[in-house]
Design a protein around this motif. Sequence first.
Motif, PDB file in Angstrom:
ATOM      1  N   TYR A   1       2.639   1.424  -3.544  1.00  0.00           N
ATOM      2  CA  TYR A   1       1.954   1.451  -4.685  1.00  0.00           C
ATOM      3  C   TYR A   1       0.332   2.187  -4.811  1.00  0.00           C
ATOM      4  N   ASP A   2      -0.096   2.219  -3.607  1.00  0.00           N
ATOM      5  CA  ASP A   2      -1.529   2.830  -3.552  1.00  0.00           C
ATOM      6  C   ASP A   2      -1.543   4.327  -3.938  1.00  0.00           C
ATOM      7  N   GLU A   3      -2.569   4.650  -4.540  1.00  0.00           N
ATOM      8  CA  GLU A   3      -2.838   6.235  -4.595  1.00  0.00           C
ATOM      9  C   GLU A   3      -2.687   7.057  -3.464  1.00  0.00           C
ATOM     10  N   GLY A   4      -3.251   6.482  -2.425  1.00  0.00           N
ATOM     11  CA  GLY A   4      -2.888   7.104  -1.194  1.00  0.00           C
ATOM     12  C   GLY A   4      -1.601   7.061  -0.514  1.00  0.00           C
ATOM     13  N   ARG A   5      -0.649   6.509  -1.018  1.00  0.00           N
ATOM     14  CA  ARG A   5       0.511   6.300  -0.341  1.00  0.00           C
ATOM     15  C   ARG A   5       1.025   7.402   0.256  1.00  0.00           C
TER      16      ARG A   5
ATOM     17  N   TYR B   1       0.865  -1.170  -0.060  1.00  0.00           N
ATOM     18  CA  TYR B   1       0.091  -0.115  -0.148  1.00  0.00           C
ATOM     19  C   TYR B   1       0.746   1.136  -0.049  1.00  0.00           C
TER      20      TYR B   1
ATOM     21  N   GLU C   1      -0.527   8.256   3.505  1.00  0.00           N
ATOM     22  CA  GLU C   1      -0.339   7.162   4.487  1.00  0.00           C
ATOM     23  C   GLU C   1       1.153   7.083   4.837  1.00  0.00           C
TER      24      GLU C   1
END
Length: 289
Positions: A64-68, A61, A71
Amino acid sequence: MASADPDRPEMTPEEFRLLRELVYAHSGILVRDDLKFVMERRLWPRLEALGLAGYAAYYQYLRYDEGRAAELEASVEALATHETYFFREPLQLEAFAGELLPLLHVRNGRQKRLRLWSAGCSSGEEAYTLAMLVQDARLFDGWDVEVLGTDLSRRVLAAARRAEYGPSALRAAPPEALSRHFDPAGPGRFRVKDGVRAAVAFGHLNLLDPNQGQLVPRMDAIFCRNVMIYFDLAARKRALKLFHDTLVDGGYLLLGHSESLINVTADFELVHLKTDLVYRRPTRRGGEP
Ligand SMILES: C[S@@+](CC[C@H](N)C(=O)[O-])C[C@H]1O[C@@H](n2cnc3c(N)ncnc32)[C@H](O)[C@@H]1O
């Protein structure tokens, strides 16, 4: 010791290494080898909030996640130590108020401007303390004075802007400072008076991000106390380069009591004051007090 939360998975050594590297690369904070369990415990609420079952998924997460980006901030937030209080390290503050402020008063007498920086200010206690000391010195009335407080954590900065504090933050505040600089704000709580607040500005700044560092104006003195103790050598060097570039010639750098620049950098000279040792960016001419 058994885990307090039976649902909390164990972090493998490899997950610990990967997560630690990410946090370090972003913040300079190096989680020690023996503190895997602390990382496990403090990050677990983040996994729960995101509905993730394990630390490998959390690492994915963060990568790679958009919200990284948000986060990563939240994970550093969870791992950083924000402990602070008003009038911390009184002998150092005495040296600052009694010896450095009079020097700066003489040095800056023509432009009547004073700029101080609390770098890694947490919830604002240090920055407000400096503004109170400047006000109490009565040398800078009518001057253009600004104390800048910066931190990596947006949560502590929001608390700093609220400027309302309880007994723990005020445990070392002298009673006369409490009555002079605070208004009562409910049982056991106090709010910094507007006159002090007006001299302090807060901003989000990662000390390891050179682009953000460029935005800081030149400073007469920088307090960076109990921040670099969590950094490794490379991160300390980066932050110190920023401080060196930001200080005016002859500007002062004040570190926490357990901190020293021995074996870190030779860019600053040591100045012996009556009750403390501080660092100074050397003047080009040399020989300043
Ligand atoms: C223990 S507090 C020190 C507060 C205050 N300077 C004092 O001595 O009382 C350390 C603060 O440094 C901040 N910090 C850690 N790494 C940072 C970084 N890379 N850039 C800016 N602030 C950082 C943390 O968020 C935390 O609020």
